[in-house]
Design a protein around this motif. Structure first.
Motif, PDB file in Angstrom:
ATOM      1  N   LEU A 208       0.826  -1.208   0.000  1.00  0.00           N
ATOM      2  CA  LEU A 208       0.000   0.000   0.000  1.00  0.00           C
ATOM      3  C   LEU A 208       0.859   1.255   0.000  1.00  0.00           C
ATOM      4  O   LEU A 208       0.561   2.235  -0.693  1.00  0.00           O
ATOM      5  N   ARG A 209       1.940   1.224   0.764  1.00  0.00           N
ATOM      6  CA  ARG A 209       2.830   2.383   0.811  1.00  0.00           C
ATOM      7  C   ARG A 209       3.436   2.645  -0.572  1.00  0.00           C
ATOM      8  O   ARG A 209       3.523   3.795  -1.029  1.00  0.00           O
ATOM      9  N   ALA A 210       3.850   1.580  -1.250  1.00  0.00           N
ATOM     10  CA  ALA A 210       4.422   1.732  -2.590  1.00  0.00           C
ATOM     11  C   ALA A 210       3.372   2.236  -3.576  1.00  0.00           C
ATOM     12  O   ALA A 210       3.673   3.040  -4.479  1.00  0.00           O
ATOM     13  N   ALA A 211       2.130   1.784  -3.429  1.00  0.00           N
ATOM     14  CA  ALA A 211       1.059   2.256  -4.310  1.00  0.00           C
ATOM     15  C   ALA A 211       0.794   3.745  -4.098  1.00  0.00           C
ATOM     16  O   ALA A 211       0.575   4.500  -5.060  1.00  0.00           O
ATOM     17  N   VAL A 212       0.829   4.185  -2.846  1.00  0.00           N
ATOM     18  CA  VAL A 212       0.635   5.611  -2.554  1.00  0.00           C
ATOM     19  C   VAL A 212       1.784   6.428  -3.135  1.00  0.00           C
ATOM     20  O   VAL A 212       1.568   7.508  -3.718  1.00  0.00           O
ATOM     21  N   ASP A 213       3.004   5.943  -2.996  1.00  0.00           N
ATOM     22  CA  ASP A 213       4.153   6.671  -3.541  1.00  0.00           C
ATOM     23  C   ASP A 213       4.050   6.812  -5.060  1.00  0.00           C
ATOM     24  O   ASP A 213       4.352   7.876  -5.631  1.00  0.00           O
ATOM     25  N   ALA A 214       3.629   5.740  -5.730  1.00  0.00           N
ATOM     26  CA  ALA A 214       3.449   5.812  -7.181  1.00  0.00           C
ATOM     27  C   ALA A 214       2.335   6.789  -7.537  1.00  0.00           C
ATOM     28  O   ALA A 214       2.411   7.526  -8.536  1.00  0.00           O
ATOM     29  N   THR A 215       1.290   6.815  -6.713  1.00  0.00           N
ATOM     30  CA  THR A 215       0.174   7.732  -6.943  1.00  0.00           C
ATOM     31  C   THR A 215       0.625   9.178  -6.807  1.00  0.00           C
ATOM     32  O   THR A 215       0.177  10.062  -7.555  1.00  0.00           O
ATOM     33  N   ALA A 216       1.528   9.450  -5.866  1.00  0.00           N
ATOM     34  CA  ALA A 216       2.057  10.806  -5.710  1.00  0.00           C
ATOM     35  C   ALA A 216       2.742  11.267  -6.991  1.00  0.00           C
ATOM     36  O   ALA A 216       2.605  12.431  -7.409  1.00  0.00           O
ATOM     37  N   ARG A 217       3.466  10.361  -7.630  1.00  0.00           N
ATOM     38  CA  ARG A 217       4.113  10.720  -8.899  1.00  0.00           C
ATOM     39  C   ARG A 217       3.065  10.976  -9.977  1.00  0.00           C
ATOM     40  O   ARG A 217       3.234  11.853 -10.840  1.00  0.00           O
ATOM     41  N   GLY A 218       1.975  10.226  -9.946  1.00  0.00           N
ATOM     42  CA  GLY A 218       0.893  10.467 -10.901  1.00  0.00           C
ATOM     43  C   GLY A 218       0.228  11.816 -10.700  1.00  0.00           C
ATOM     44  O   GLY A 218      -0.111  12.513 -11.668  1.00  0.00           O
ATOM     45  N   PHE A 219       0.034  12.231  -9.439  1.00  0.00           N
ATOM     46  CA  PHE A 219      -0.555  13.543  -9.171  1.00  0.00           C
ATOM     47  C   PHE A 219       0.384  14.650  -9.663  1.00  0.00           C
ATOM     48  O   PHE A 219      -0.076  15.663 -10.218  1.00  0.00           O
ATOM     49  N   ALA A 220       1.682  14.470  -9.450  1.00  0.00           N
ATOM     50  CA  ALA A 220       2.638  15.461  -9.941  1.00  0.00           C
ATOM     51  C   ALA A 220       2.577  15.572 -11.461  1.00  0.00           C
ATOM     52  O   ALA A 220       2.659  16.676 -12.026  1.00  0.00           O
ATOM     53  N   ASP A 221       2.406  14.442 -12.135  1.00  0.00           N
ATOM     54  CA  ASP A 221       2.260  14.459 -13.593  1.00  0.00           C
ATOM     55  C   ASP A 221       1.044  15.275 -14.002  1.00  0.00           C
ATOM     56  O   ASP A 221       1.080  16.050 -14.979  1.00  0.00           O
ATOM     57  N   VAL A 222      -0.053  15.096 -13.281  1.00  0.00           N
ATOM     58  CA  VAL A 222      -1.289  15.811 -13.611  1.00  0.00           C
ATOM     59  C   VAL A 222      -1.108  17.308 -13.433  1.00  0.00           C
ATOM     60  O   VAL A 222      -1.530  18.106 -14.287  1.00  0.00           O
ATOM     61  N   LEU A 223      -0.488  17.717 -12.348  1.00  0.00           N
ATOM     62  CA  LEU A 223      -0.280  19.152 -12.131  1.00  0.00           C
ATOM     63  C   LEU A 223       0.580  19.749 -13.244  1.00  0.00           C
ATOM     64  O   LEU A 223       0.312  20.864 -13.714  1.00  0.00           O
ATOM     65  N   ALA A 224       1.590  19.024 -13.673  1.00  0.00           N
ATOM     66  CA  ALA A 224       2.441  19.519 -14.760  1.00  0.00           C
ATOM     67  C   ALA A 224       1.679  19.609 -16.073  1.00  0.00           C
ATOM     68  O   ALA A 224       2.056  20.387 -16.968  1.00  0.00           O
ATOM     69  N   ALA A 225       0.597  18.839 -16.200  1.00  0.00           N
ATOM     70  CA  ALA A 225      -0.179  18.823 -17.438  1.00  0.00           C
ATOM     71  C   ALA A 225      -1.315  19.829 -17.446  1.00  0.00           C
ATOM     72  O   ALA A 225      -2.061  19.912 -18.435  1.00  0.00           O
ATOM     73  N   LEU A 226      -1.483  20.601 -16.379  1.00  0.00           N
ATOM     74  CA  LEU A 226      -2.602  21.549 -16.318  1.00  0.00           C
ATOM     75  C   LEU A 226      -2.620  22.541 -17.482  1.00  0.00           C
ATOM     76  O   LEU A 226      -3.699  22.804 -18.045  1.00  0.00           O
ATOM     77  N   PRO A 227      -1.482  23.135 -17.881  1.00  0.00           N
ATOM     78  CA  PRO A 227      -1.549  24.085 -19.004  1.00  0.00           C
ATOM     79  C   PRO A 227      -2.134  23.479 -20.271  1.00  0.00           C
ATOM     80  O   PRO A 227      -2.931  24.120 -20.968  1.00  0.00           O
ATOM     81  N   GLU A 228      -1.766  22.244 -20.584  1.00  0.00           N
ATOM     82  CA  GLU A 228      -2.308  21.592 -21.787  1.00  0.00           C
ATOM     83  C   GLU A 228      -3.799  21.332 -21.627  1.00  0.00           C
ATOM     84  O   GLU A 228      -4.571  21.446 -22.587  1.00  0.00           O
ATOM     85  N   ALA A 229      -4.225  20.986 -20.408  1.00  0.00           N
ATOM     86  CA  ALA A 229      -5.647  20.768 -20.170  1.00  0.00           C
ATOM     87  C   ALA A 229      -6.432  22.046 -20.370  1.00  0.00           C
ATOM     88  O   ALA A 229      -7.517  22.038 -20.972  1.00  0.00           O
ATOM     89  N   VAL A 230      -5.893  23.166 -19.898  1.00  0.00           N
ATOM     90  CA  VAL A 230      -6.566  24.454 -20.059  1.00  0.00           C
ATOM     91  C   VAL A 230      -6.621  24.849 -21.534  1.00  0.00           C
ATOM     92  O   VAL A 230      -7.624  25.397 -22.011  1.00  0.00           O
ATOM     93  N   ARG A 231      -5.568  24.543 -22.279  1.00  0.00           N
ATOM     94  CA  ARG A 231      -5.523  24.904 -23.700  1.00  0.00           C
ATOM     95  C   ARG A 231      -6.516  24.109 -24.545  1.00  0.00           C
ATOM     96  O   ARG A 231      -6.725  24.430 -25.713  1.00  0.00           O
ATOM     97  N   GLY A 232      -7.111  23.113 -23.990  1.00  0.00           N
ATOM     98  CA  GLY A 232      -8.107  22.370 -24.761  1.00  0.00           C
ATOM     99  C   GLY A 232      -8.137  20.880 -24.493  1.00  0.00           C
ATOM    100  O   GLY A 232      -9.078  20.193 -24.890  1.00  0.00           O
ATOM    101  N   GLY A 233      -7.109  20.358 -23.825  1.00  0.00           N
ATOM    102  CA  GLY A 233      -7.099  18.917 -23.543  1.00  0.00           C
ATOM    103  C   GLY A 233      -8.172  18.508 -22.565  1.00  0.00           C
ATOM    104  O   GLY A 233      -8.695  17.386 -22.616  1.00  0.00           O
ATOM    105  N   GLY A 234      -8.517  19.416 -21.656  1.00  0.00           N
ATOM    106  CA  GLY A 234      -9.608  19.175 -20.721  1.00  0.00           C
ATOM    107  C   GLY A 234      -9.338  18.055 -19.741  1.00  0.00           C
ATOM    108  O   GLY A 234      -8.209  17.613 -19.529  1.00  0.00           O
TER     109      GLY A 234
END
Length: 469
Positions: A208-234
């Protein structure tokens, strides 16, 4: 046992003698190895011991299951039954576990589908399971070596279920091959397994700890992708961003990711993820990586796309955060499961009353026949977590929501407030605003181990998190 699986469009080809005689020759031996997560076999053996002690003298059988048809002759991706995986560490489609009483314990035998050989009809004709069509599959001998238990070909199952223990406790509804041998008691077996699975061992907590750590990296990926989402990726762009991380670090998301921006944020199960992402909106992201062991995280954060909450957004976030901290303070061994949920709702009801959103007093709202505050939080505020995102659901009420917490229980704690866009009981600045904060914890004697401690929590921390992404 499963009949002729030959695709109709291949029958003529299989009838061609030249093709058959030429095709069966000249093949190198297929790869014959099983990749099992480190520690999974040992953990599964210990889990079988716990089940054996709980159901002495009973013959028990569970199936991994089979892929579900998506449309016509295409299938959803296969995901093995969680109880089966807990007891075996195996994820082979079609496999069946039989536990036979042996003294004061049980002997375990895993029945595994044998991969078709080039000289067999199924090697060509069975497009659903043949190594030719879907890739190499290991033999029972390879599974025996990897899992440390007796493994036999699936066609031996009838012989394995004969003998002086005629009644079989079957986890029904997973595989029709196994259901044919059952004599009821599926609900009892599922309940026993769910209640055993409530307490995680050290290996499970590590997963579970390893799954949470991997999820943290996924959330960081999402935050980095916000500009593209705003530009139309949604929302779809953000969902795909997280799901790519989940697929890279494990099997994929542990459940359908929720990416809810703007007016979609109050929609509790917004899995469509097909809306736009506006720069002045918040995004509610509820997602978790499922590791190859099938243990999953379940995390939610709500963040401002611009990097700064509006006054209304910050006020709601602050109230939810206060409820979240109050809930976590009630998580410890010996406390009732409902204590952390009750405390969270008390804080939320008090805040809603202070804002003038309740038509009655706080005490009246919290009374069993009141519950006015639940208009803005109709869902629960926590659940068990493990192999399933809503783990141990078959446990009895006394062992789950009406019972006490115990050391080793893994929980998701997730208070929130949800003001739907069409709700005229709230002022315009709150309509279409949803906030949830969800962390994963393991219960200890004195409190809890916060597995998701790396995730920002306060409004200030979340704003800074977005700005530096």
């Amino acid at each position: 046992m499963t009949g002729d699986r030959t695709r109709p469009d291949l029958r003529a080809l299989l009838g061609a003698k030249g093709f058959r005689s030429w095709f069966r020759e000249g093949w190198e031996p297929a790869a014959d190895a099983v990749d099992v997560p480190e520690g999974a076999a040992e953990a599964a053996a210990a889990h079988r011991g716990r089940l054996s002690a709980a159901l002495p003298g009973h013959r028990i059988a569970l199936a991994a299951g089979r892929a579900v048809v998506r449309s016509n002759d295409t299938f959803h991706g296969f995901r093995a039954d969680s109880d089966f995986v807990w007891l075996t560490g195996c994820q082979r489609e079609g496999a069946i576990l039989v536990l036979t009483p042996a003294g004061d314990s049980h002997h375990a035998t895993l029945y595994v589908p044998r991969p078709a050989e080039p000289d067999e009809t199924d090697f060509i004709g069975d497009a659903d399971t043949s190594p030719l069509w879907v890739g190499s599959a290991a033999t029972p001998a390879a599974y025996a070596e990897a899992l440390g238990l007796e493994c036999r070909p699936l066609e031996d199952l009838p012989r394995g279920l004969r003998g002086r223990h005629p009644q079989v406790l079957v986890a029904a509804g997973v595989d029709p091959v196994l259901d044919a041998y059952g004599q009821g008691h599926s609900e009892r077996l599922r309940t026993v397994l769910a209640e055993l699975r409530r307490i995680k061992d050290d290996w499970e907590v590590g997963q579970l700890r390893a799954a949470v750590d991997a999820t943290a990296r996924g959330f960081a990926d999402v935050l980095a992708a916000l500009p593209e989402a705003v530009r139309g990726g949604g929302e779809r762009w953000l969902q795909g961003t997280f799901d790519r991380r989940a697929r890279t670090e494990g099997t994929g998301p542990g459940y359908t990711s929720i990416v809810a921006a703007g007016r979609n944020a109050p929609v509790l199960h917004w899995t469509r993820c097909d809306g736009p992402v506006a720069e002045d909106s918040v995004v509610l992201l509820d997602a978790g990586v499922e590791l190859d062991s099938l243990y999953t995280a379940d995390i939610t954060r709500t963040f401002p796309v611009s990097g700064a909450f509006t006054t209304a957004q910050r006020d709601v976030y602050g109230l939810v955060h206060a409820a979240h901290l109050a809930a976590l303070a009630e998580v410890r061994a010996g406390n009732d499961f409902g204590a952390f949920q009750t405390r969270a709702l008390e804080v939320l009801a008090g805040g809603l009353h202070d804002w003038g959103l309740l038509p009655v007093s706080v005490d009246e709202a919290l009374a069993p026949d009141g519950q006015h505050h639940r208009r803005y939080i109709v869902c629960g505020t926590g659940h068990f977590l493990g192999l399933d995102v809503h783990d141990c659901a078959a446990a009895s009420p006394a062992a789950y929501r009406l019972g006490p917490l115990a050391e080793g229980m893994a929980l998701a704690v997730e208070p929130g407030l949800y003001f739907h866009a069409g709700d005229r009981t709230v002022p315009p600045e709150l309509r279409g605003l949803g906030v949830r904060i969800e962390d994963d914890v393991v219960v200890t004697a004195s409190g809890y181990d916060l597995l998701s401690s790396s995730f920002p929590s306060t409004a200030d921390e979340v704003e800074a998190w977005v700005r530096v992404a």
